[in-house]
Write a protein that holds these residues in place. Structure first.
Motif, PDB file in Angstrom:
ATOM      1  N   LYS A 192       9.130   7.059  11.630  1.00  0.00           N
ATOM      2  CA  LYS A 192      10.058   6.752  11.242  1.00  0.00           C
ATOM      3  C   LYS A 192       9.433   6.215   9.658  1.00  0.00           C
ATOM      4  N   ALA A 193       8.962   5.151  10.021  1.00  0.00           N
ATOM      5  CA  ALA A 193       8.065   5.079   8.377  1.00  0.00           C
ATOM      6  C   ALA A 193       7.784   6.074   7.518  1.00  0.00           C
ATOM      7  N   LYS A 194       7.261   6.872   7.814  1.00  0.00           N
ATOM      8  CA  LYS A 194       7.149   8.422   7.052  1.00  0.00           C
ATOM      9  C   LYS A 194       7.981   8.693   5.756  1.00  0.00           C
ATOM     10  N   HIS A 195       9.330   8.395   6.745  1.00  0.00           N
ATOM     11  CA  HIS A 195      10.590   8.942   5.888  1.00  0.00           C
ATOM     12  C   HIS A 195      11.457   7.880   5.727  1.00  0.00           C
ATOM     13  N   LYS A 196      10.532   6.910   4.462  1.00  0.00           N
ATOM     14  CA  LYS A 196      11.117   5.501   4.333  1.00  0.00           C
ATOM     15  C   LYS A 196      10.371   5.986   2.755  1.00  0.00           C
ATOM     16  N   PRO A 197      11.638   5.476   1.633  1.00  0.00           N
ATOM     17  CA  PRO A 197      11.350   5.706   0.353  1.00  0.00           C
ATOM     18  C   PRO A 197      10.344   4.209   0.103  1.00  0.00           C
ATOM     19  N   LYS A 198       9.548   4.261  -0.246  1.00  0.00           N
ATOM     20  CA  LYS A 198       9.154   2.922  -1.689  1.00  0.00           C
ATOM     21  C   LYS A 198       9.140   1.559  -0.427  1.00  0.00           C
ATOM     22  N   LEU A 199       8.590   2.243   0.515  1.00  0.00           N
ATOM     23  CA  LEU A 199       8.076   1.040   1.860  1.00  0.00           C
ATOM     24  C   LEU A 199       7.140  -0.030   1.255  1.00  0.00           C
ATOM     25  N   LEU A 200       7.476  -1.105   1.844  1.00  0.00           N
ATOM     26  CA  LEU A 200       7.098  -2.070   1.500  1.00  0.00           C
ATOM     27  C   LEU A 200       6.819  -2.823   3.233  1.00  0.00           C
ATOM     28  N   PHE A 201       5.338  -4.121   3.018  1.00  0.00           N
ATOM     29  CA  PHE A 201       4.786  -4.051   3.952  1.00  0.00           C
ATOM     30  C   PHE A 201       4.233  -5.432   3.355  1.00  0.00           C
ATOM     31  N   THR A 202       4.996  -6.830   3.656  1.00  0.00           N
ATOM     32  CA  THR A 202       4.452  -8.181   3.797  1.00  0.00           C
ATOM     33  C   THR A 202       3.657  -8.186   4.944  1.00  0.00           C
ATOM     34  N   LYS A 207       6.673  -8.119   7.873  1.00  0.00           N
ATOM     35  CA  LYS A 207       7.815  -7.423   7.457  1.00  0.00           C
ATOM     36  C   LYS A 207       8.139  -5.904   7.187  1.00  0.00           C
ATOM     37  N   ILE A 208       8.827  -5.351   6.727  1.00  0.00           N
ATOM     38  CA  ILE A 208       8.076  -4.121   6.536  1.00  0.00           C
ATOM     39  C   ILE A 208      10.134  -3.659   6.037  1.00  0.00           C
ATOM     40  N   GLY A 209      10.297  -2.986   4.749  1.00  0.00           N
ATOM     41  CA  GLY A 209      10.753  -2.827   4.203  1.00  0.00           C
ATOM     42  C   GLY A 209      11.308  -1.458   3.261  1.00  0.00           C
ATOM     43  N   TYR A 210      12.396  -1.193   3.176  1.00  0.00           N
ATOM     44  CA  TYR A 210      12.010  -0.201   2.082  1.00  0.00           C
ATOM     45  C   TYR A 210      13.606  -0.175   1.454  1.00  0.00           C
ATOM     46  N   GLU A 211      13.210   0.335  -0.007  1.00  0.00           N
ATOM     47  CA  GLU A 211      14.607   0.849  -1.018  1.00  0.00           C
ATOM     48  C   GLU A 211      15.332   2.160  -0.837  1.00  0.00           C
ATOM     49  N   ILE A 212      16.691   1.279  -0.355  1.00  0.00           N
ATOM     50  CA  ILE A 212      17.819   2.144  -0.319  1.00  0.00           C
ATOM     51  C   ILE A 212      18.753   2.691  -1.184  1.00  0.00           C
ATOM     52  N   LYS A 213      19.010   2.013  -2.195  1.00  0.00           N
ATOM     53  CA  LYS A 213      19.693   2.123  -3.514  1.00  0.00           C
ATOM     54  C   LYS A 213      17.849   1.702  -4.442  1.00  0.00           C
TER      55      LYS A 213
END
Length: 144
Positions: free
Chosen positions: A35-45, A57-63
């Motif tokens: 799933k992570a491979k397809h997330k835009p502007k992925l960020l790992f903290t 924590k892992i997140g990504y840009e949705i807008k």
């Protein structure tokens, strides 16, 4: 504890440590990677103690100005030490500096500690949606 933010995927050694923690807690690191491979502007903290991953924590840009805080975990041996709060705060400082105005996350009633932490850290409940198993997911947002 030291926190680091990594835009995109971390190096293989660090990624393996994150995946190992994820596997111990959620029992499915393969789905995370696919799933992570397809997330835009992925960020790992990532939270480290003596070079060992104790939380993430892992997140990504949705807008363009909205960030989605997707997944997080803290090693069972390091819980109730403020690590999740520190990771969340670090993530929010980083994304705010990058221009995001809002952070969104989702959780379930069964993960009450995460729900309580989100509310304590300034998130508001903005909605509920049903997941694939017809279990309610609570949608929360925080303005940065």
């Amino acid at each position: 504890m030291e926190c680091i933010n990594i835009a995109g995927f971390p190096g293989q050694r660090l990624l393996n440590k994150v995946l190992s923690l994820h596997e111990r807690i959620f029992k499915d690191s393969a789905t995370l990677i696919s799933k992570a491979k397809h997330k835009p502007k992925l960020l790992f903290t990532i939270g480290l103690i003596k070079g060992e991953v104790v939380g993430y924590k892992i997140g990504y840009e949705i807008k363009s100005d909205v960030f989605y805080s997707w997944l997080g975990a803290v090693d069972e041996n390091h819980r109730n030490q403020g690590i999740a709060t520190k990771l969340m705060n670090e993530q929010h400082l980083y994304i705010k500096a990058k221009g995001d105005k809002t952070v969104q996350t989702k959780t379930k009633n069964k993960w009450r500690n995460m729900l309580i932490l989100n509310i304590k850290c300034g998130f508001d409940v903005v909605g509920i949606e049903m997941d694939k198993q017809s279990e309610p997911k609570i949608i929360l947002e925080k303005y940065l």
